[in-house]
Design an enzyme around this catalytic site. Structure first.
Site, PDB file in Angstrom:
ATOM      1  N   CYS A  14       0.869  -1.167   0.000  1.00  0.00           N
ATOM      2  CA  CYS A  14       0.000   0.000   0.000  1.00  0.00           C
ATOM      3  C   CYS A  14       0.915   1.229   0.000  1.00  0.00           C
ATOM      4  CB  CYS A  14      -0.899  -0.013   1.232  1.00  0.00           C
ATOM      5  SG  CYS A  14      -2.349   1.001   1.022  1.00  0.00           S
ATOM      6  N   CYS A  63      -4.721   0.858  -3.666  1.00  0.00           N
ATOM      7  CA  CYS A  63      -4.154   2.203  -3.527  1.00  0.00           C
ATOM      8  C   CYS A  63      -3.581   2.712  -4.826  1.00  0.00           C
ATOM      9  CB  CYS A  63      -3.025   2.217  -2.495  1.00  0.00           C
ATOM     10  SG  CYS A  63      -3.045   0.939  -1.293  1.00  0.00           S
ATOM     11  N   CYS A  98       3.721  -2.249  -8.833  1.00  0.00           N
ATOM     12  CA  CYS A  98       4.853  -3.048  -8.385  1.00  0.00           C
ATOM     13  C   CYS A  98       5.626  -3.501  -9.611  1.00  0.00           C
ATOM     14  CB  CYS A  98       4.368  -4.302  -7.654  1.00  0.00           C
ATOM     15  SG  CYS A  98       3.453  -3.958  -6.171  1.00  0.00           S
TER      16      CYS A  98
END
Length: 134
Positions: A11, A85, A89
């Protein structure tokens, strides 16, 4: 997947949702699953409302601290779960990526955090059932 699955919760601030998810996974799965959490822009400390909401169910996250997300943490995970959120990645082959769309507890009181906490617990229980079939 290794013998012990490795899960990373991500997050942005690593101060609420990802901390609660990691704590539930440790609490419910023990050492049967390796657990980490991190954020792309970690906050100074864990959200006090998240700490209070977790304390209400007997889990202490008051000593946790937000951690920075690294490519190594992602690459060494079997499952990477972002918490709705909008975090991105690095993508590595063989890693399972999921996004759990959850309300943001930032700036909310404990009354608003409780339903988020309960939703996270339900999702963590389903994840455990998937990763550790009896």
């Amino acid at each position: 997947m290794s013998t012990t699955p490795n899960v990373l919760f991500v997050c942005v601030h690593n101060a609420g949702r990802s901390q609660m998810a990691a704590a539930f996974l440790v609490y419910l799965a023990g050492d049967r699953i390796e657990v980490r959490s991190a954020g792309s822009a970690p906050a100074e400390s864990v959200n006090p409302a998240a700490v209070q909401a977790m304390a209400e169910v007997g889990i202490d996250i008051s000593r946790q601290s937000p951690k920075i997300l690294t490519p190594d943490a992602v690459e060494s995970s079997d499952v990477v779960i972002t918490m709705g959120c909008g975090d991105t990645c690095p993508v590595f082959p063989g890693v399972s990526y999921r996004d759990w769309t959850l309300d943001d507890p930032a700036g909310q009181g404990v009354d608003a955090v409780r339903p988020i906490r309960d939703e996270i617990r339900a999702r963590v229980e389903a994840l455990i059932a998937e990763l550790l079939p009896e």
